[in-house]
Enzyme design. Structure first.
Site, PDB file in Angstrom:
ATOM      1  N   LYS A  40     -39.630 -42.206   6.180  1.00 27.27           N
ATOM      2  CA  LYS A  40     -40.275 -43.522   6.002  1.00 27.27           C
ATOM      3  C   LYS A  40     -41.636 -43.547   6.698  1.00 27.27           C
ATOM      4  O   LYS A  40     -42.617 -44.047   6.151  1.00 27.27           O
ATOM      5  CB  LYS A  40     -39.368 -44.609   6.588  1.00 27.27           C
ATOM      6  CG  LYS A  40     -40.041 -45.935   6.829  1.00 27.27           C
ATOM      7  CD  LYS A  40     -39.084 -46.970   7.387  1.00 27.27           C
ATOM      8  CE  LYS A  40     -39.005 -47.032   8.886  1.00 27.27           C
ATOM      9  NZ  LYS A  40     -40.197 -47.604   9.560  1.00 27.27           N
ATOM     10  N   ASN A  41     -41.663 -42.990   7.911  1.00 32.98           N
ATOM     11  CA  ASN A  41     -42.877 -43.115   8.718  1.00 32.98           C
ATOM     12  C   ASN A  41     -43.977 -42.136   8.327  1.00 32.98           C
ATOM     13  O   ASN A  41     -45.051 -42.151   8.917  1.00 32.98           O
ATOM     14  CB  ASN A  41     -42.525 -43.023  10.211  1.00 32.98           C
ATOM     15  CG  ASN A  41     -41.709 -44.238  10.649  1.00 32.98           C
ATOM     16  OD1 ASN A  41     -41.604 -45.220   9.901  1.00 32.98           O
ATOM     17  ND2 ASN A  41     -41.130 -44.176  11.825  1.00 32.98           N
ATOM     18  N   ARG A 114     -45.942 -53.698   8.757  1.00 36.82           N
ATOM     19  CA  ARG A 114     -47.163 -53.510   9.548  1.00 36.82           C
ATOM     20  C   ARG A 114     -48.164 -52.608   8.827  1.00 36.82           C
ATOM     21  O   ARG A 114     -49.237 -52.324   9.328  1.00 36.82           O
ATOM     22  CB  ARG A 114     -46.811 -52.882  10.898  1.00 36.82           C
ATOM     23  CG  ARG A 114     -45.998 -53.816  11.776  1.00 36.82           C
ATOM     24  CD  ARG A 114     -45.555 -53.133  13.031  1.00 36.82           C
ATOM     25  NE  ARG A 114     -46.650 -52.621  13.824  1.00 36.82           N
ATOM     26  CZ  ARG A 114     -47.427 -53.358  14.607  1.00 36.82           C
ATOM     27  NH1 ARG A 114     -47.222 -54.656  14.691  1.00 36.82           N
ATOM     28  NH2 ARG A 114     -48.393 -52.810  15.300  1.00 36.82           N
ATOM     29  N   CYS A 138     -40.498 -54.498  12.971  1.00 36.17           N
ATOM     30  CA  CYS A 138     -39.299 -54.770  13.763  1.00 36.17           C
ATOM     31  C   CYS A 138     -39.652 -55.485  15.061  1.00 36.17           C
ATOM     32  O   CYS A 138     -40.662 -55.185  15.685  1.00 36.17           O
ATOM     33  CB  CYS A 138     -38.578 -53.461  14.081  1.00 36.17           C
ATOM     34  SG  CYS A 138     -37.613 -52.861  12.700  1.00 36.17           S
ATOM     35  N   ASP A 328     -36.966 -44.073  18.422  1.00 35.77           N
ATOM     36  CA  ASP A 328     -36.106 -44.423  17.277  1.00 35.77           C
ATOM     37  C   ASP A 328     -34.732 -43.745  17.329  1.00 35.77           C
ATOM     38  O   ASP A 328     -33.833 -44.115  16.596  1.00 35.77           O
ATOM     39  CB  ASP A 328     -36.810 -44.042  15.966  1.00 35.77           C
ATOM     40  CG  ASP A 328     -38.120 -44.776  15.808  1.00 35.77           C
ATOM     41  OD1 ASP A 328     -38.111 -46.007  15.813  1.00 35.77           O
ATOM     42  OD2 ASP A 328     -39.170 -44.110  15.716  1.00 35.77           O
ATOM     43  N   VAL A 350     -41.471 -46.546  25.311  1.00 36.05           N
ATOM     44  CA  VAL A 350     -42.394 -46.742  24.178  1.00 36.05           C
ATOM     45  C   VAL A 350     -42.484 -48.220  23.791  1.00 36.05           C
ATOM     46  O   VAL A 350     -43.576 -48.750  23.595  1.00 36.05           O
ATOM     47  CB  VAL A 350     -41.984 -45.866  22.978  1.00 36.05           C
ATOM     48  CG1 VAL A 350     -42.943 -46.079  21.805  1.00 36.05           C
ATOM     49  CG2 VAL A 350     -41.951 -44.397  23.376  1.00 36.05           C
TER      50      VAL A 350
HETATM   51  C1  EPZ Z   1     -44.520 -46.076  14.576  1.00 37.87           C
HETATM   52  O1  EPZ Z   1     -44.834 -47.418  14.930  1.00 37.87           O
HETATM   53  C2  EPZ Z   1     -43.238 -46.137  13.794  1.00 37.87           C
HETATM   54  N1  EPZ Z   1     -43.436 -46.990  12.631  1.00 37.87           N
HETATM   55  C3  EPZ Z   1     -42.114 -46.655  14.673  1.00 37.87           C
HETATM   56  O2  EPZ Z   1     -40.929 -46.614  13.929  1.00 37.87           O
HETATM   57  C4  EPZ Z   1     -41.976 -45.734  15.869  1.00 37.87           C
HETATM   58  O3  EPZ Z   1     -40.972 -46.231  16.721  1.00 37.87           O
HETATM   59  C5  EPZ Z   1     -43.304 -45.652  16.616  1.00 37.87           C
HETATM   60  O4  EPZ Z   1     -44.363 -45.235  15.707  1.00 37.87           O
HETATM   61  C6  EPZ Z   1     -43.266 -44.675  17.781  1.00 37.87           C
HETATM   62  O5  EPZ Z   1     -42.939 -43.380  17.332  1.00 37.87           O
HETATM   63  C7  EPZ Z   1     -44.023 -46.518  11.567  1.00 37.87           C
HETATM   64  O6  EPZ Z   1     -44.450 -45.358  11.504  1.00 37.87           O
HETATM   65  C8  EPZ Z   1     -44.136 -47.436  10.388  1.00 37.87           C
HETATM   66  P1  EPZ Z   1     -47.173 -47.047  18.047  1.00 37.87           P
HETATM   67  P2  EPZ Z   1     -46.276 -47.804  15.463  1.00 37.87           P
HETATM   68  O7  EPZ Z   1     -48.482 -47.549  17.639  1.00 37.87           O
HETATM   69  O8  EPZ Z   1     -47.249 -46.903  14.859  1.00 37.87           O
HETATM   70  C9  EPZ Z   1     -48.413 -49.953  21.655  1.00 37.87           C
HETATM   71  C10 EPZ Z   1     -38.959 -47.443  12.995  1.00 37.87           C
HETATM   72  O9  EPZ Z   1     -37.892 -47.979  13.387  1.00 37.87           O
HETATM   73  N2  EPZ Z   1     -49.614 -50.331  20.877  1.00 37.87           N
HETATM   74  O10 EPZ Z   1     -47.026 -45.588  18.366  1.00 37.87           O
HETATM   75  O11 EPZ Z   1     -46.418 -49.270  15.275  1.00 37.87           O
HETATM   76  C11 EPZ Z   1     -47.138 -50.528  21.001  1.00 37.87           C
HETATM   77  O12 EPZ Z   1     -46.949 -51.877  21.326  1.00 37.87           O
HETATM   78  C12 EPZ Z   1     -40.280 -47.865  13.595  1.00 37.87           C
HETATM   79  O13 EPZ Z   1     -39.022 -46.599  12.088  1.00 37.87           O
HETATM   80  C13 EPZ Z   1     -50.559 -51.168  21.452  1.00 37.87           C
HETATM   81  O14 EPZ Z   1     -50.416 -51.591  22.605  1.00 37.87           O
HETATM   82  O15 EPZ Z   1     -46.070 -47.454  17.001  1.00 37.87           O
HETATM   83  C14 EPZ Z   1     -46.075 -49.610  21.558  1.00 37.87           C
HETATM   84  O16 EPZ Z   1     -45.694 -50.044  22.836  1.00 37.87           O
HETATM   85  C15 EPZ Z   1     -40.101 -48.851  14.713  1.00 37.87           C
HETATM   86  N3  EPZ Z   1     -51.649 -51.534  20.703  1.00 37.87           N
HETATM   87  C16 EPZ Z   1     -46.819 -48.264  21.667  1.00 37.87           C
HETATM   88  O17 EPZ Z   1     -48.208 -48.569  21.628  1.00 37.87           O
HETATM   89  C17 EPZ Z   1     -51.832 -51.073  19.420  1.00 37.87           C
HETATM   90  O18 EPZ Z   1     -52.851 -51.444  18.789  1.00 37.87           O
HETATM   91  C18 EPZ Z   1     -46.493 -47.271  20.568  1.00 37.87           C
HETATM   92  O19 EPZ Z   1     -46.687 -47.880  19.301  1.00 37.87           O
HETATM   93  C19 EPZ Z   1     -50.873 -50.207  18.850  1.00 37.87           C
HETATM   94  C20 EPZ Z   1     -49.765 -49.848  19.608  1.00 37.87           C
END
Ligand code: EPZ
Length: 456
Positions: A40-41, A114, A138, A328, A350
């Site tokens: 998915k990701n 998102r 989520c 995840d 995370v």
């Molecule tokens: C991706 O989310 C995945 N989603 C998530 O999977 C996954 O858990 C996550 O990466 C970590 O591996 C998709 O790929 C669609 P991040 P993403 O930006 O990209 C902070 C699932 O269940 N952050 O790496 O949104 C954020 O709040 C989903 O399949 C900021 O602060 O994750 C988090 O604490 C859930 N500001 C951390 O970084 C920003 O602008 C990591 O988020 C962006 C992120």
């Protein structure tokens, strides 16, 4: 029904899942074989990448999940023609007529996803403007988009916040930039990649996320004509090019789904062959699975996971960015840890709020306490900040059936696992949300011999 419930129902019906609730008669080991499709990701991002090409792209192993339906809808409102290919799970994207879409249409198609934020770079290149509605996803933390907006500004985008969302424009085109992420965010790294490949000049990204799904997106962009170098220490360099063409690509397997079914095998005393799973992208998970006492066998066409019948061991886990233990994977594995003999600790670093799902497990008899402190390992970003982000799990505790409600995608799958391993019947509601990321999970449960009844 509350908003989450409607959301779940919408997700479910989008992939032909007309039920919202399952009653599971637990205590029966899951046994058999299931097949994975693409992650998915990765798949959802690969679909966005197709907008950058001048010619059509072909993506294989696309799972039939509602997040894919959402991105397909978003592509279509932007004029991309999407058709099914000859092979099952093959989609063809023709971006020759990309056009601006109305805010309301984007909003209607985005649902709780998102992904719209990732359309910005490609649409700014193609059309000079992009809109994003308020984003969902989520509910596992605040999930801000500040890194994304900062990155886009660095490339020269003008970002305007409006009451209904965000409008972006790039009247002078986008230019390569030096970017350093404060945290290796997956989405922000993808944002840089999808924007830099066609920006003028060179982009240097420091502090990049290097998850296998990102590496596969880089493979796709290289197939399209991009020039991307992955250096050591999380540095990625991109030389912008004037033109990209379409790609043909088979998506990387879904390692989060693989880890979910592996955890289900462990928690139910079962034995599941996960077709399509590969070792190298799951090394960290496999190490932990073995330490807990689970067994696995690597085959050319998948990985077999099973419970060997001996007591499970407690473990200490700290979730982290790749190559660490993925956030995840944490939620499904926690269910198995309720059956380990001793005290396990899980420190979530995370997402600040990813333990909401344990309330249901506690109701079912698990002994889990969540804490604000960074337990067991190093202090993380969430320490001293009032977030319940560490869990202590004491086992083994017999789980008994209960009425539970799915909170989010991975937490929802954990609830299914808990219900499958508990003694007696459980009613799990809001299961439609699981269809966001797990293709045909009802059919797979059937294949694995689960005892359940669906309710509308
Ligand atoms: C991706 O989310 C995945 N989603 C998530 O999977 C996954 O858990 C996550 O990466 C970590 O591996 C998709 O790929 C669609 P991040 P993403 O930006 O990209 C902070 C699932 O269940 N952050 O790496 O949104 C954020 O709040 C989903 O399949 C900021 O602060 O994750 C988090 O604490 C859930 N500001 C951390 O970084 C920003 O602008 C990591 O988020 C962006 C992120």
């Amino acid at each position: 029904m509350n908003t989450l419930g409607e959301d779940a129902r919408n997700h479910g019906t989008a992939v032909g899942l007309s039920v919202d609730q399952i009653t599971i008669n637990g205590g029966k080991p899951l046994r058999g074989r299931i097949e994975l499709k693409g992650a998915k990701n990765l798949v959802t991002k690969a679909m966005v990448a197709a907008v950058l090409g001048e010619t059509p792209s072909v993506l294989k192993d696309v799972p039939n999940i509602s997040d894919v339906r959402i991105v397909r809808g978003l592509l279509e409102v932007h004029g991309v023609r999407v058709v099914e290919g000859l092979e099952e799970g093959e989609l063809i994207f023709d971006p020759s007529n990309v056009e601006s879409a109305h805010f309301a249409d984007i909003d209607a198609h985005a649902g709780s996803s998102r992904i719209p934020i990732l359309f910005c770079g490609p649409l700014l290149h193609r059309l000079g403007e992009a809109f994003i509605p308020d984003l969902g996803g989520c509910r596992i933390g605040d999930r801000p988009i500040d890194f994304h907006l900062e990155v886009l500004r660095k490339f020269g985008a003008i970002v305007e916040k409006l009451p209904s969302g965000i409008r972006m424009s790039a009247p002078n085109g986008l230019k390569g930039a030096k970017v350093e992420l404060p945290y290796p965010s997956v989405g922000a790294t993808e944002q840089v990649l999808l924007t830099a490949v066609r920006a003028e000049g060179i982009t240097e990204l420091k502090g990049a996320a290097i998850e296998p799904e990102i590496m596969d997106l880089i493979n796709i962009l290289q197939k399209m004509g991009a020039i991307i170098t992955v250096d050591t220490d999380r540095v990625i360099r991109i030389e912008g090019v004037e033109r990209l063409d379409g790609y043909t690509h088979r998506a990387l397997f879904d390692r989060n789904e693989a880890a979910s079914w592996a955890s289900a095998a462990l928690a139910t005393d079962g034995d599941i062959f996960v077709g399509g799973a590969r070792q190298s992208e799951m090394l960290t998970f496999l190490n932990v699975f073995r330490k807990v006492g689970g067994q696995f066998e690597i085959h050319d066409d998948g990985i077999r996971f099973w419970h060997p019948g001996t007591p499970l061991n407690p473990v200490f886990i700290e979730t982290d960015v790749h190559p660490g233990f993925m956030t995840d994977w944490q939620q499904p594995l926690v269910v198995a840890l309720t059956q380990a003999h001793g005290v396990s600790i899980v420190h979530e670093t995370v997402y600040e709020q990813r333990f909401g799902f344990v309330d249901a497990l506690v109701e079912m008899g698990a002994e889990i306490q969540v804490h604000k402190d960074c337990l067991g390992g190093q202090a993380c970003r969430f320490g001293q900040r009032n977030f319940q982000h560490s869990a202590i799990i004491s086992g083994p505790r017999k789980l008994h059936g209960a009425d539970i409600e799915v909170p989010d995608l991975r937490g929802g799958f954990s609830h299914l696992i808990a219900a499958l391993s508990a003694e007696g019947p459980s009613t799990v509601s809001n299961v439609g949300i699981i269809a966001r990321g797990y293709e045909n999970f009802i059919g797979k449960l059937q294949q694995l011999g689960a005892d359940f009844v669906l309710e509308g």
